[in-house]
Design an enzyme around this catalytic site. Sequence first.
Site, PDB file in Angstrom:
ATOM      1  CB  CYS A 152      -1.795   0.036   8.858  1.00  0.00           C
ATOM      2  SG  CYS A 152      -0.267   1.222   8.744  1.00  0.00           S
ATOM      3  CG  ASN A 173      -0.348  -0.079   2.414  1.00  0.00           C
ATOM      4  OD1 ASN A 173       1.028  -0.669   2.693  1.00  0.00           O
ATOM      5  ND2 ASN A 173      -1.092   0.051   3.686  1.00  0.00           N
ATOM      6  CD  GLU A 183       2.524  -0.355  10.436  1.00  0.00           C
ATOM      7  OE1 GLU A 183       1.363  -0.549  10.749  1.00  0.00           O
ATOM      8  OE2 GLU A 183       2.781   0.229   9.053  1.00  0.00           O
ATOM      9  CD  GLU A 216       8.950   0.936   9.771  1.00  0.00           C
ATOM     10  OE1 GLU A 216       9.564  -0.063   9.575  1.00  0.00           O
ATOM     11  OE2 GLU A 216       8.276   1.656   9.093  1.00  0.00           O
TER      12      GLU A 216
END
Length: 475
Positions: free
Chosen positions: A276, A144, A242, A454
């Site tokens: 997400c 994505n 993640e 991150e």
Amino acid sequence: MYINGKWIEKGIGEVVVKNPATGEVVGTVPKLGKEQIEEAINAADEAFKTWSQLPAIQRSNYLYRVAEIMRERKEDLARIGTLEMGKSLIDMRGEVQAAIDYVQWYAEEGRRVYGETIPSNAANKRVSVLKQPIGVVGAITPWNFPVSMITRKIAPAIAVGCTVVVKPASQSPLSAKLIFEIFEQAEIPAGVVNLIQGDAGLVSQTLLQSPKVKKLSFTGSTEVGKKLIAGSADTVTKLSLELGGHAPYIVFEDANIDLAVDSLVAGKFRCAGQTCVCMNRVYVHESIVEEFSNKLVEKVAQLKVGNGLDPNTSVGPLVDMKGVQKSEEHVQDAVSKGAKVLVGGKRPTAPELANGSFYEPTVLGGVNESMLISYEETFGPVAPIITFKSEEEVVEKANNTPYGLAAYFYTNDISRSHRVSEQLQFGIVGVNDSLPIHAAVPFGGIKESGYGKEGGHHGMKEYLIEKLVSVRIGD
């Protein structure tokens, strides 16, 4: 694929990439076997010996060059991303800029890895803590965000002296290929960055079982993340994960309704709802739900669905028909339990969209906690509205999920902004802000949304080890 500074054109098969807007094949890449995956690991391990010893400023200069070339090829990167995963060009251009920002940030921040000097407990000792690169890193990225997820993982890793083996998603390997062409153009030494594609289970197993791979960074589903946690046990490989999300979006009675509506449209429907951190549960105070819903429906109805290459498109296709089917399932389940479709709620009927995996931007009213959409991540362009009466009630509902990635709320009460921020059990909280992520800030969740960060200097720490050095200097 790209291993040890050389392009690999053949493997044990090939991965076919299709444009989700048209169903047309846009390219193929080789699918690698175990021996080639191990070859990439070995190349990274050998390159680590010299790359990790380079002065930080030299590694920084390589990254500056990468950022420079990415800026020159910004439109190429945006176009290939749109072709392979469907995101509108407007969205992809924003993503490519974010990817460049990560490279630029870590080109700068990689020069600032500082150790410590600690007062000793003895006069004849000097104590320090060194920060050193962890070693070879495996990185598995999602479809994505095919450009920015790669640079968000690779840039901090190589900035601090690690070497990397990257596996992009099978739906979007062409963006990764172009990024690696840029790495090659920037003359990053052979073996420092390696690109592989293959069966997901084989790749993850090979990375986790190799004693040469010291860390694995993964972005994807919670289900897969749990398998990686189990698989990391034998070698105690460090993980950054993640994983899934189910973000609440809370609009209090004192909120700026127009801002809340505009922010929801911007955050929820970008990438066709396939992020997400996008809003999965829209909680609106009962006293303003009618006004909010009417304004939201008016805005969503104006969104243009179409091929991402069309400059007028605001919402492109979902990545495949599985995504369409899940959106349909969630909408049908909600309607069967009493929800109402306020706008959208079906596949578009325009003939030019017939071969693509499209679903109309959708708003549901009258949603409650019995419906699938209230507790499962949709990953599609569907916004369900749920009413609430009190702050205490909505905070409890928002936290009632195993996920803990992102949450958002809108209020003009400064006391409430602090109070609710502290109470929400999520790694990211946006207050009157639906787009809080950029290169300088930490990104990551809690609970079943994973661990590790991150972005920012926090993301750089994930690729470092701390080594205690105690030196006795006298008798």
